[in-house]
Motif scaffolding. Structure first.
Motif, PDB file in Angstrom:
ATOM      1  N   LYS A 174       0.835  -1.207   0.000  1.00  0.00           N
ATOM      2  CA  LYS A 174       0.000   0.000   0.000  1.00  0.00           C
ATOM      3  C   LYS A 174       0.870   1.258   0.000  1.00  0.00           C
ATOM      4  N   CYS A 175       1.951   1.230   0.759  1.00  0.00           N
ATOM      5  CA  CYS A 175       2.848   2.378   0.795  1.00  0.00           C
ATOM      6  C   CYS A 175       3.504   2.612  -0.562  1.00  0.00           C
ATOM      7  N   ALA A 206      -2.730   1.826   6.158  1.00  0.00           N
ATOM      8  CA  ALA A 206      -1.420   1.174   6.172  1.00  0.00           C
ATOM      9  C   ALA A 206      -0.610   1.791   7.290  1.00  0.00           C
ATOM     10  N   THR A 207       0.315   1.006   7.830  1.00  0.00           N
ATOM     11  CA  THR A 207       1.190   1.460   8.898  1.00  0.00           C
ATOM     12  C   THR A 207       2.624   1.466   8.390  1.00  0.00           C
ATOM     13  N   VAL A 208       3.342   2.538   8.681  1.00  0.00           N
ATOM     14  CA  VAL A 208       4.746   2.633   8.313  1.00  0.00           C
ATOM     15  C   VAL A 208       5.468   3.369   9.437  1.00  0.00           C
ATOM     16  N   TYR A 209       6.706   2.987   9.701  1.00  0.00           N
ATOM     17  CA  TYR A 209       7.486   3.608  10.768  1.00  0.00           C
ATOM     18  C   TYR A 209       8.467   4.612  10.169  1.00  0.00           C
ATOM     19  N   VAL A 210       8.411   5.837  10.671  1.00  0.00           N
ATOM     20  CA  VAL A 210       9.287   6.910  10.208  1.00  0.00           C
ATOM     21  C   VAL A 210      10.178   7.319  11.371  1.00  0.00           C
ATOM     22  N   ASN A 211      11.480   7.072  11.213  1.00  0.00           N
ATOM     23  CA  ASN A 211      12.441   7.384  12.287  1.00  0.00           C
ATOM     24  C   ASN A 211      12.011   6.780  13.621  1.00  0.00           C
ATOM     25  N   GLY A 212      11.515   5.552  13.567  1.00  0.00           N
ATOM     26  CA  GLY A 212      11.134   4.823  14.769  1.00  0.00           C
ATOM     27  C   GLY A 212       9.742   5.130  15.287  1.00  0.00           C
ATOM     28  N   PRO A 271      -2.269   8.202  -3.505  1.00  0.00           N
ATOM     29  CA  PRO A 271      -1.969   6.976  -4.250  1.00  0.00           C
ATOM     30  C   PRO A 271      -2.332   7.085  -5.721  1.00  0.00           C
ATOM     31  N   ARG A 272      -1.577   6.382  -6.564  1.00  0.00           N
ATOM     32  CA  ARG A 272      -1.895   6.283  -7.978  1.00  0.00           C
ATOM     33  C   ARG A 272      -3.089   5.354  -8.151  1.00  0.00           C
ATOM     34  N   ILE A 273      -4.068   5.792  -8.917  1.00  0.00           N
ATOM     35  CA  ILE A 273      -5.274   4.983  -9.075  1.00  0.00           C
ATOM     36  C   ILE A 273      -5.121   3.927 -10.157  1.00  0.00           C
ATOM     37  N   ASP A 274      -4.079   4.049 -11.004  1.00  0.00           N
ATOM     38  CA  ASP A 274      -3.947   3.147 -12.142  1.00  0.00           C
ATOM     39  C   ASP A 274      -2.944   2.032 -11.882  1.00  0.00           C
ATOM     40  N   VAL A 275      -2.563   1.818 -10.636  1.00  0.00           N
ATOM     41  CA  VAL A 275      -1.655   0.721 -10.275  1.00  0.00           C
ATOM     42  C   VAL A 275      -2.458  -0.277  -9.445  1.00  0.00           C
ATOM     43  N   PRO A 276      -2.900  -1.378 -10.030  1.00  0.00           N
ATOM     44  CA  PRO A 276      -3.726  -2.334  -9.286  1.00  0.00           C
ATOM     45  C   PRO A 276      -2.923  -3.082  -8.240  1.00  0.00           C
ATOM     46  N   ILE A 303      -1.323   5.773   7.580  1.00  0.00           N
ATOM     47  CA  ILE A 303      -1.792   6.537   6.433  1.00  0.00           C
ATOM     48  C   ILE A 303      -3.131   5.954   5.997  1.00  0.00           C
ATOM     49  N   SER A 304      -3.933   6.791   5.370  1.00  0.00           N
ATOM     50  CA  SER A 304      -5.277   6.361   4.980  1.00  0.00           C
ATOM     51  C   SER A 304      -5.669   7.033   3.683  1.00  0.00           C
ATOM     52  N   SER A 305      -6.244   6.264   2.787  1.00  0.00           N
ATOM     53  CA  SER A 305      -6.793   6.788   1.532  1.00  0.00           C
ATOM     54  C   SER A 305      -7.750   5.750   0.971  1.00  0.00           C
ATOM     55  N   GLU A 306      -8.838   6.223   0.376  1.00  0.00           N
ATOM     56  CA  GLU A 306      -9.782   5.300  -0.243  1.00  0.00           C
ATOM     57  C   GLU A 306      -9.086   4.457  -1.315  1.00  0.00           C
ATOM     58  N   ARG A 307      -8.070   5.025  -1.962  1.00  0.00           N
ATOM     59  CA  ARG A 307      -7.402   4.336  -3.058  1.00  0.00           C
ATOM     60  C   ARG A 307      -6.380   3.313  -2.563  1.00  0.00           C
TER      61      ARG A 307
END
Length: 636
Positions: free
Chosen positions: A348-349, A394-400, A371-376, A405-409
């Protein structure tokens, strides 16, 4: 079958939204109306499009380009007289591309859900139009007069007891289309170019045999004003969440069948990839998972795939950037994630990073673009816990630091549930992910955001887990399928509501004590539940939710617990995970200061720092049960 989309209008009622672009390029949850129409129809097998254009036609052509790469063809018909004609004239201009074909005909500002499009394509009717007898007929929009189930007249001014709400979505047989086009020719010959095409159809509707197909229970609506756009954005995302294609695998050859009862038929893994236009995917899959036998059946069928396995149980932003660069370097056209929440979240990231305006200068900037909508993206979970295959998060760690992040796409374009993949899990992780799914279902049900759409999902997830947890943990194959479905339903539920206090409190516990997420959240659940139980005596709505949770959990267990919390604790006992851990006063103070306040806002009771500290102290006071296996991180 061809699809004709009228896009030659000015869209003046949309104001500034359509001032420098066609009406169909207005965005619905980050995706243009045009792209949404083509995506849904092409996913359902319609690949040949005729598009009439007016101003800003270059934008429409550009929007079609990604779908051409996925096997769709487009014929564009320019109406240079768009300012002084109506779409009857555009219809006439496109006539030579249409005759001799069955045709879907729709307006370029029409927003519809996948369910209605599928209903229209699968209907046995020779020809049809979209009618809703249950909706209030609009004052300024089309109504249809229906006699004996067939459309006899369509206009804005239609009135009477036999007139109903109508939307310009037709499926026309070659014969019906020919009758309509013949009448359009007559209108053009006498210079009547500035009228709706339905003016011509009204002359021949009795001969066309256009059946009234109901769109009740679906979303179908035109976007004429900013208010229409906002309404469509708000409503249609709920339909999109519900109608995400979810497949179940039937055999080791990856023969798939849709779980959705409305869509029959089977397709192979390769056919699913082809349907979504994926020829060279980036496969995000951890090295241990990739080596297991059941997962090899998926990987061996990918002839031109690139692989990425350089990520940890808690994926970092830097790892997402590396995966993004791999996607670009390998010239991939889609994403396949096979694994637990870590693999799916990382994919997702990558999709989010692909929306960056200048991919070469991403560096380590913490902000993820749209997010790009044309990448399945097709997600194949190997755990029954996170439900990430059916969420927009989606969850991502930035500098610990953990960031969500959230998006319909970010919602994957399709999910594949294969219970055989659960056999790849270590026993302790199987137990922890089961508890994660259960906690998600419970939290969704009592969340302040719970709704009519979410509660049936969370209730069914709880029922399945209460009934089948024991058999699942003993290795029963049928129970594994049920638990995999329960996890997916819980994911769909939290996609609507998000999680609440137990999840918010669990993250610090995972970081401090090294506990897997599902184990940590199950520890936090009882203390939060007791707080709600106290409040329920003065809050009828909360009391009703807790009673529903108790009913879902208790009715499926033979232990006969006297409360929902006791039912929950009986399942935790089945899982055999420790219910407490060693915490000092300094630990409690530290944990209290790290709680995610956003998730606390979804909890039905406002929690003070002392309330949070008391939950943590409750975990520390419980007897410490031993478990043999070492705690592990989230499955990669």
């Amino acid at each position: 079958m061809k699809a004709l989309i009228f896009n030659s209008g000015l869209g003046s009622r949309l104001g500034s939204i359509a001032a420098k672009r066609p009406k169909c390029m207005a965005a619905i949850n980050g995706e243009s109306i045009f792209a949404r129409q083509v995506r849904i129809l092409s996913d359902l097998g319609v690949r040949d499009f005729v598009v009439t254009t007016g101003p800003f036609s270059d934008q429409i052509r550009e929007a079609a380009t990604p779908f051409q790469a996925r096997g769709c063809s487009f014929s564009f018909v320019s109406n240079d007289r768009y300012a002084d004609t109506n779409y009857l004239y555009s219809f006439w201009l496109a006539r030579n591309l249409l005759r001799g074909n069955d045709v879907l005909l729709l307006h370029g500002d029409l927003v519809f859900d996948r369910s209605f499009a599928r209903r229209a394509l699968l209907s046995p009717f020779e020809s049809l139009g979209a009618v809703n007898r249950a909706a209030l007929p609009p004052r300024k929009d089309f109504k249809a007069r229906v006699l004996n189930g067939r459309i006899e007249h369509v206009s804005v001014d239609a009135s009477g007891p036999d007139c109903y709400a109508f939307q310009p979505f037709y499926r026309l047989s070659e014969r019906s289309l020919g009758l309509w086009l013949d009448e359009v020719e007559r209108f053009v010959q006498r210079g009547a170019l500035d009228v709706y095409a339905e003016e011509a159809a009204n002359k021949v509707f009795p001969l066309m045999n256009v059946e009234a197909l109901s769109y009740e229970g679906c979303f179908v609506g035109e976007v004429d004003t900013p208010e229409d756009l906002l309404h469509a954005e708000t409503c249609v995302k709920l339909f999109d969440y519900e109608q995400q294609p979810v497949y179940e695998a039937l055999d080791p050859g990856c023969r798939l069948i849709l779980r959705d009862a409305d869509e029959s038929g089977e397709r192979t893994w390769k056919e699913l990839l082809s349907l979504h236009g994926i020829g060279r995917p980036l496969v995000v899959c951890g090295p241990r998972a990739r080596s297991s036998g059941p997962i090899r059946a998926y990987l061996d069928d990918l002839d031109h795939a690139a692989a990425f396995d350089g990520f940890s149980p808690n994926p970092t932003y830097d790892q997402a950037v590396e995966a993004f660069r791999s996607f670009r370097a390998q010239r991939c056209d889609g994403l396949v994630s096979i694994g637990g929440g870590s693999a799916i979240d990382l994919a997702k990231c990558v999709k989010a990073l692909l929306g960056a305006p200048d991919p070469l200068e991403l560096g380590t900037h913490p902000d993820l673009p749209s997010p790009r909508i044309d990448v399945p993206h097709i997600a194949v979970p190997t755990t029954a816990g996170t439900g990430s295959e059916s969420t927009r998060f989606a969850t991502v760690y930035v500098n610990g630091t953990k960031r969500s992040i959230s998006s319909e796409r970010l919602l994957p374009d399709a999910a594949v549930l294969d219970a055989r993949l659960l056999s790849t899990l270590p026993d302790y992780q199987r137990r922890c992910t089961l508890l994660d799914a259960l906690c998600q279902a419970i939290e969704s049900h009592w969340s302040v955001r719970s709704c009519d759409a979410s509660r049936p999902l969370s209730a069914e997830a709880m029922r399945r887990i209460a009934r089948d947890a024991g058999s699942y943990l003993e290795g029963d194959a049928a129970a594994a399928r049920s638990i995999m479905t329960a996890s997916n339903l819980a994911g769909k539920a939290i996609n609507l509501t998000t999680t609440t206090a137990p999840h918010a409190l669990s993250y610090g516990l995972t970081t401090l004590k090294g506990l897997p997420h599902g184990h940590a959240v199950a520890m936090c659940m009882p203390g939060c539940w007791r707080i709600l139980a106290k409040r329920a005596s003065s809050d009828p709505e909360l009391a009703e939710k807790l009673a529903e949770i108790e009913g879902s959990l208790a009715q499926e267990t033979s232990r006969g617990p006297s409360s929902g919390l006791e039912a929950f604790e009986s399942i935790v006992e089945l899982a055999g995970t420790a219910r407490s851990t060693t915490l000092s006063n300094d630990d409690v103070a530290h944990l209290t200061g790290t709680v995610n306040l956003e998730r606390l806002a979804n909890f039905p009771v406002e929690l003070s720092p002392e309330d949070v500290a008391e939950v943590y102290r409750g975990i520390a006071r419980e007897p410490i049960a031993e478990h043999v296996e070492e705690p592990q991180g989230k499955e990669a």
